[in-house]
Write a protein that holds these residues in place. Structure first.
Motif, PDB file in Angstrom:
ATOM      1  N   SER A  24       0.854  -1.192   0.000  1.00 33.18           N
ATOM      2  CA  SER A  24       0.000   0.000   0.000  1.00 33.18           C
ATOM      3  C   SER A  24       0.887   1.239   0.000  1.00 33.18           C
ATOM      4  O   SER A  24       1.762   1.374   0.862  1.00 33.18           O
ATOM      5  N   THR A  30      -3.819   2.522   2.929  1.00 31.15           N
ATOM      6  CA  THR A  30      -3.514   1.637   4.057  1.00 31.15           C
ATOM      7  C   THR A  30      -4.683   1.579   5.029  1.00 31.15           C
ATOM      8  O   THR A  30      -5.122   0.503   5.468  1.00 31.15           O
ATOM      9  N   GLU A  31      -5.223   2.742   5.354  1.00 27.99           N
ATOM     10  CA  GLU A  31      -6.341   2.806   6.296  1.00 27.99           C
ATOM     11  C   GLU A  31      -7.572   2.089   5.739  1.00 27.99           C
ATOM     12  O   GLU A  31      -8.268   1.368   6.469  1.00 27.99           O
ATOM     13  N   TYR A  34      -7.201  -1.785   6.003  1.00 25.70           N
ATOM     14  CA  TYR A  34      -7.488  -2.278   7.352  1.00 25.70           C
ATOM     15  C   TYR A  34      -8.994  -2.227   7.631  1.00 25.70           C
ATOM     16  O   TYR A  34      -9.562  -3.145   8.229  1.00 25.70           O
ATOM     17  N   GLY A  39      -6.117  -5.722   6.153  1.00 27.01           N
ATOM     18  CA  GLY A  39      -4.885  -5.142   6.682  1.00 27.01           C
ATOM     19  C   GLY A  39      -3.814  -6.163   6.989  1.00 27.01           C
ATOM     20  O   GLY A  39      -2.617  -5.864   6.876  1.00 27.01           O
ATOM     21  N   ILE A  42      -1.132  -6.708   4.222  1.00 26.17           N
ATOM     22  CA  ILE A  42      -0.200  -5.649   3.803  1.00 26.17           C
ATOM     23  C   ILE A  42       1.204  -6.022   4.253  1.00 26.17           C
ATOM     24  O   ILE A  42       1.442  -6.291   5.435  1.00 26.17           O
ATOM     25  N   THR A  45       4.328  -0.455   3.274  1.00 22.83           N
ATOM     26  CA  THR A  45       3.551   0.768   3.080  1.00 22.83           C
ATOM     27  C   THR A  45       4.501   1.917   2.720  1.00 22.83           C
ATOM     28  O   THR A  45       5.676   1.718   2.415  1.00 22.83           O
ATOM     29  N   SER A  49       2.019   6.236   6.340  1.00 19.15           N
ATOM     30  CA  SER A  49       0.912   5.372   6.779  1.00 19.15           C
ATOM     31  C   SER A  49       1.024   5.142   8.284  1.00 19.15           C
ATOM     32  O   SER A  49       1.891   4.401   8.743  1.00 19.15           O
ATOM     33  N   ALA A  55      -0.017  -0.358  11.479  1.00 22.32           N
ATOM     34  CA  ALA A  55       0.569  -0.083  10.170  1.00 22.32           C
ATOM     35  C   ALA A  55       1.959   0.532  10.289  1.00 22.32           C
ATOM     36  O   ALA A  55       2.779   0.404   9.373  1.00 22.32           O
ATOM     37  N   HIS A  60       8.751   0.314   4.955  1.00 21.20           N
ATOM     38  CA  HIS A  60       8.381   1.443   4.103  1.00 21.20           C
ATOM     39  C   HIS A  60       9.106   1.343   2.763  1.00 21.20           C
ATOM     40  O   HIS A  60      10.329   1.144   2.737  1.00 21.20           O
TER      41      HIS A  60
END
Length: 268
Positions: A24, A30-31, A34, A39, A42, A45, A49, A55, A60
């Motif tokens: 994501s 990302t939100e 979830y 979520g 994932i 991110t 995020s 998260a 990253h």
């Protein structure tokens, strides 16, 4: 036909299975993942995020300026979810390698539920995704019915300063002002994020000035203009930018706060 159907058919043909390793690339995506129950799939991110808290523990592979394609591919994703307007070009090296990409592209509040439903179908979590979308749609409808036909209030939204910058057109806060029955005093600007001269604000004489911030000091500079109706009424209001500027159902929390601030001006 739903605008999402061709994408869903494409992913079915490419992947042949429900994606299990998702990258994501923006906070709102990302939100949303979830929220709809995906979520736990994932694997990476972007730097920003931060919601929900779990998260923050993920690797990253991107920030608001760039995507680290090598780090992204090292996660062996079977789906990347990205923001079309900001990231489509940056993802070209990844898409050339055949990695499926779902592009998030919410253009207004109403389109957000469609995006949740499409992601739910793609990821096999339709029940939770549809429930979240239904709840969002119901709350959005309720807010529109409650506020959109009320007496207009002149509103100026300070995105940041300096330079003094506002919002217009389809920018998320501009849509919120309209939804609440407000009259965005720079709503006809050609740019969605226009830089505004102080003289223009003084001529418009807003009844309410709003800033997306959690720091009251960002609005204090307006007090040097006591002739402004918003200053005279002490109608200088903050809204939570982490909610209003993020394309998720939580944005409606800030919209409701904005609507209440506009309504308060009506009753003074």
């Amino acid at each position: 036909m739903s605008k999402w159907l061709p994408l869903l058919l494409l992913f079915s043909a490419l992947a042949g299975a429900t994606p299990q390793r998702i990258v994501s690339l923006t906070p709102h995506i990302t939100e949303l993942l979830y929220l709809i129950g995906a979520g736990d799939r994932i694997v990476a991110t972007d730097d920003a995020s931060d919601t929900p808290p779990e998260a923050r523990r993920l690797p990253h592979v991107a920030n608001y300026r760039s995507i680290n394609s090598e780090a992204l591919l090292a996660q062996q994703p079977d789906l990347v979810v990205a923001w079309r307007s900001a990231q489509a070009r940056m993802l070209e090296p990844v898409t050339r390698l055949g990695v499926p990409v779902f592009y998030s592209d919410p253009t207004d509040f109403a389109s957000l539920s469609g995006e949740m439903r499409a992601l739910g179908q793609l990821l096999g979590v339709t029940t939770q995704a549809n429930a979240a979308a239904d709840a969002f749609d119901a709350r959005l409808t309720q807010l529109r019915e409650r506020y959109s036909k009320k007496e207009p209030v002149r509103v100026f939204y300070q995105l940041w300063n300096p330079p003094l910058t506002s919002v217009s057109g389809i920018a998320w806060p501009a849509q919120a002002i309209t939804l609440c029955g407000g009259n965005n005093v720079v709503g006809e600007a050609a740019s969605p994020y226009p830089q505004i001269g102080m003289e223009e604000v003084l001529r418009a004489n807003p009844q309410l000035i709003v800033a997306g911030s959690q720091h009251k000091a960002v609005l204090e500079h307006w007090r040097q203009w006591p002739m402004l109706e918003a200053v005279r009424r002490d109608a200088l209001v903050l809204v939570n930018p982490d909610q209003l500027h993020r394309f998720t159902p939580r944005a409606l929390n800030a919209v409701e706060a904005l609507c209440q601030a506009i309504d308060a001006v009506r009753h003074r």
